[in-house]
Write an enzyme that holds these catalytic residues in place. Structure first.
Site, PDB file in Angstrom:
ATOM      1  N   LYS A  66       0.796  -1.227   0.000  1.00  0.00           N
ATOM      2  CA  LYS A  66       0.000   0.000   0.000  1.00  0.00           C
ATOM      3  C   LYS A  66       0.833   1.285   0.000  1.00  0.00           C
ATOM      4  CE  LYS A  66      -4.313  -1.643   2.058  1.00  0.00           C
ATOM      5  NZ  LYS A  66      -5.328  -1.443   3.085  1.00  0.00           N
ATOM      6  N   ASP A 102      -9.977   3.192   1.573  1.00  0.00           N
ATOM      7  CA  ASP A 102     -10.132   2.593   2.911  1.00  0.00           C
ATOM      8  C   ASP A 102     -10.802   3.573   3.875  1.00  0.00           C
ATOM      9  OD1 ASP A 102      -9.114   0.016   2.656  1.00  0.00           O
ATOM     10  OD2 ASP A 102      -7.046   0.640   3.035  1.00  0.00           O
TER      11      ASP A 102
END
Ligand code: NAP
Length: 280
Positions: A66, A102
């Site tokens: 990420k 997210d």
């Protein structure tokens, strides 16, 4: 021609994302497919070249890529840059653009599943890892009153609190895990978020809070862990009279936001949730 999207991570355990996304594509009548790809850290740059060459429409990104993917992309949205992590990539005519869904998935779930608007709320977040970073930035964007962070590594919580506090001009502090200061913060909090992996399968008997920490009944306890649906923390919170919410809603909503970025269509959220529950 069939369009492809997928998930890259390493190692890739069982993921519910393929079931959830493929069910949504079917429902929307799209000839798209979503597949998992295990990509080792040293192969990340090569995998991105492959994605471009194969004209993949996009992909999701999970641990450990990420953050390391950010400098390898052609562009990154302002929000993903502030968070410092990307979980969704769109291939725009050969240009790989990074997004972070997210944090938005968490906020949408908080508002829609837990029926709670974070604006003007005092929030305590356990854990200062990657997920916590996205959540804290989005809580700040959504104008919480204060944020208190804690992590097993004090300096990790202090660094994130200082970053979010100074970037957003927010009352943001770090306290020692399971300390009296944490209890004091919880006593005045409206929302407690577990952003640690504690309580996740197979260690379902574990709780990120020590036994001596009390949960006031007016608290909303949001656990990012969604497997099992009812963690030890959620069980204890319910016993204390707290409102609770599991992380499955966040998982579904970050996936729904990614689908929207790739296809431009509105995601069938209820159906995606059912598919995710079935795949768990
Ligand atoms: P991470 O980078 O490993 O961060 C977790 C942090 O919590 C670590 O710094 C860890 O410290 C700390 N920690 C562990 N026990 C603690 C405790 N008792 N009190 C305070 N801090 C503690 O993990 P992540 O990527 O942020 O993910 C966190 C969790 O969120 C995982 O369970 C992940 O599956 C879940 N998640 C869910 C969603 C969703 O859609 N629902 C999305 C993203 C992530 P140490 O490293 O020292 O142990």
């Amino acid at each position: 021609m069939k369009k492809s999207v997928g998930l890259i991570g390493y190692p890739l355990g069982h993921s519910v994302s393929p079931a959830m996304q493929n069910a949504a594509f079917k429902k929307l009548g799209l000839d798209w497919e979503y597949l998992p790809y295990e990509v080792a850290p040293e192969d990340l740059a090569g995998a991105l070249s492959g994605m471009r060459a194969l004209h993949m429409a996009g992909f999701n990104v999970t641990i450990p890529h990420k953050e390391t993917i950010v400098p390898l992309l052609d562009d990154v949205t302002k929000l993903a840059r502030i968070i410092g992590a990307v979980n969704t990539v769109k291939n725009q005519d050969g240009q790989l653009v990074g997004y972070n869904t997210d944090g938005a998935g968490f906020i949408d779930s908080l508002k829609e599943d837990a029926k709670t608007d974070p604006k003007d709320k005092n929030v305590v977040v356990l854990g200062a890892g990657g997920a916590s970073r996205a959540i804290c930035v989005m809580l700040a964007e959504n104008k919480v009153k204060s944020l208190t962070l804690t992590d097993l590594l004090d300096e990790k919580a202090a660094e994130l609190a200082s970053y979010v506090g100074s970037y957003f001009g927010l009352d943001c502090s770090a306290v020692v895990a399971n300390s009296q200061d944490l209890q004091t913060a919880i006593d005045k909090a409206d929302i407690l978020v577990n952003s640690t992996p504690i309580g996740m399968e197979p260690n379902i008997e574990r709780n990120p809070l020590d036994e001596n920490i009390r949960l006031p009944a007016n608290l909303l306890v949001y656990d990012l862990v969604y497997n099992p649906a009812q963690t030890k923390l959620i069980t204890l919170a319910k016993k204390s009279g707290c409102k609770t919410c599991s992380g499955l809603g966040m998982l579904v909503r970050q996936g729904a936001a990614a689908l929207g970025i790739w296809t431009g269509k509105e995601a069938p959220i209820a159906l995606m949730r059912k598919a995710a529950e079935k795949a768990l």
